[in-house]
Design a protein around this motif. Structure first.
Motif, PDB file in Angstrom:
ATOM      1  N   ILE A  52      58.889  70.074  24.383  1.00  0.00           N
ATOM      2  CA  ILE A  52      57.939  68.920  23.913  1.00  0.00           C
ATOM      3  C   ILE A  52      58.611  67.728  24.474  1.00  0.00           C
ATOM      4  O   ILE A  52      57.909  66.874  24.868  1.00  0.00           O
ATOM      5  N   MET A  53      59.894  67.092  23.626  1.00  0.00           N
ATOM      6  CA  MET A  53      60.015  65.455  23.912  1.00  0.00           C
ATOM      7  C   MET A  53      60.696  65.860  25.917  1.00  0.00           C
ATOM      8  O   MET A  53      59.939  64.553  26.149  1.00  0.00           O
ATOM      9  N   LEU A  54      61.256  66.705  26.127  1.00  0.00           N
ATOM     10  CA  LEU A  54      61.841  66.609  27.770  1.00  0.00           C
ATOM     11  C   LEU A  54      60.260  66.204  28.490  1.00  0.00           C
ATOM     12  O   LEU A  54      60.088  66.043  29.430  1.00  0.00           O
ATOM     13  N   LEU A  55      59.024  67.247  27.362  1.00  0.00           N
ATOM     14  CA  LEU A  55      58.231  67.190  28.967  1.00  0.00           C
ATOM     15  C   LEU A  55      57.656  65.637  28.370  1.00  0.00           C
ATOM     16  O   LEU A  55      56.880  65.981  29.328  1.00  0.00           O
ATOM     17  N   ARG A  56      57.017  65.494  27.663  1.00  0.00           N
ATOM     18  CA  ARG A  56      56.068  63.867  27.915  1.00  0.00           C
ATOM     19  C   ARG A  56      57.411  63.527  28.067  1.00  0.00           C
ATOM     20  O   ARG A  56      56.065  62.393  28.424  1.00  0.00           O
ATOM     21  N   HIS A  57      58.792  63.161  28.385  1.00  0.00           N
ATOM     22  CA  HIS A  57      59.306  62.162  28.543  1.00  0.00           C
ATOM     23  C   HIS A  57      58.904  62.185  30.281  1.00  0.00           C
ATOM     24  O   HIS A  57      58.458  60.901  30.836  1.00  0.00           O
ATOM     25  N   GLU A  58      59.344  63.193  31.157  1.00  0.00           N
ATOM     26  CA  GLU A  58      58.818  63.753  31.705  1.00  0.00           C
ATOM     27  C   GLU A  58      57.119  63.255  32.778  1.00  0.00           C
ATOM     28  O   GLU A  58      57.042  62.794  34.028  1.00  0.00           O
ATOM     29  N   ILE A  59      56.811  63.484  31.089  1.00  0.00           N
ATOM     30  CA  ILE A  59      54.674  63.036  32.251  1.00  0.00           C
ATOM     31  C   ILE A  59      54.616  62.295  32.286  1.00  0.00           C
ATOM     32  O   ILE A  59      54.122  61.167  32.975  1.00  0.00           O
ATOM     33  N   ARG A  60      55.737  60.883  30.943  1.00  0.00           N
ATOM     34  CA  ARG A  60      55.462  59.885  31.204  1.00  0.00           C
ATOM     35  C   ARG A  60      56.251  59.196  32.073  1.00  0.00           C
ATOM     36  O   ARG A  60      55.548  58.313  32.859  1.00  0.00           O
ATOM     37  N   LEU A  61      57.289  59.565  32.709  1.00  0.00           N
ATOM     38  CA  LEU A  61      57.822  59.211  34.096  1.00  0.00           C
ATOM     39  C   LEU A  61      56.879  58.972  35.233  1.00  0.00           C
ATOM     40  O   LEU A  61      56.517  58.536  35.890  1.00  0.00           O
ATOM     41  N   GLU A  62      56.303  60.231  35.121  1.00  0.00           N
ATOM     42  CA  GLU A  62      55.485  61.001  36.351  1.00  0.00           C
ATOM     43  C   GLU A  62      53.823  59.818  36.661  1.00  0.00           C
ATOM     44  O   GLU A  62      54.126  59.518  37.334  1.00  0.00           O
ATOM     45  N   ARG A  66      53.575  57.310  39.185  1.00  0.00           N
ATOM     46  CA  ARG A  66      51.267  57.331  39.921  1.00  0.00           C
ATOM     47  C   ARG A  66      51.640  55.723  40.335  1.00  0.00           C
ATOM     48  O   ARG A  66      50.602  55.446  41.262  1.00  0.00           O
ATOM     49  N   GLN A  67      51.269  54.874  39.063  1.00  0.00           N
ATOM     50  CA  GLN A  67      51.232  53.609  38.781  1.00  0.00           C
ATOM     51  C   GLN A  67      50.893  53.261  39.833  1.00  0.00           C
ATOM     52  O   GLN A  67      50.130  52.155  40.218  1.00  0.00           O
ATOM     53  N   LYS A  68      52.990  53.362  39.762  1.00  0.00           N
ATOM     54  CA  LYS A  68      53.633  51.778  40.733  1.00  0.00           C
ATOM     55  C   LYS A  68      53.245  52.436  41.916  1.00  0.00           C
ATOM     56  O   LYS A  68      53.194  51.182  43.581  1.00  0.00           O
TER      57      LYS A  68
END
Length: 70
Positions: A52-62, A66-68
């Motif tokens: 869960i921690m890894l997936l949430r981190h990857e979601i935040r990075l993605e 996209r915002q950039k």
């Protein structure tokens, strides 16, 4: 679990293969699957937490990526 690939391989052990074509959607579905496996007491708490921690981190990075791009 230290990579998204490792999570994918872990989920395969339970017959789950996720590919929608949208990276964030894929990651969110993997998170949902981990939650369901944990709720059914099929996986260890440590596997659940690290996944869960890894997936949430990857979601935040993605999402930041996209915002950039906008």
């Amino acid at each position: 679990m230290q990579t998204v690939y490792e999570i994918q391989q872990f989920l395969k052990k339970f017959g789950t293969v996720i590919y929608v074509g949208d990276r964030v959607a894929d990651l969110e579905l993997m998170e949902t699957e981990l939650k369901e496996l944990y709720a059914a007491q099929l996986i260890e708490p440590a596997d659940f937490q690290s996944g869960i921690m890894l997936l949430r981190h990857e979601i935040r990075l993605e999402r930041e990526k996209r915002q950039k791009e906008k």
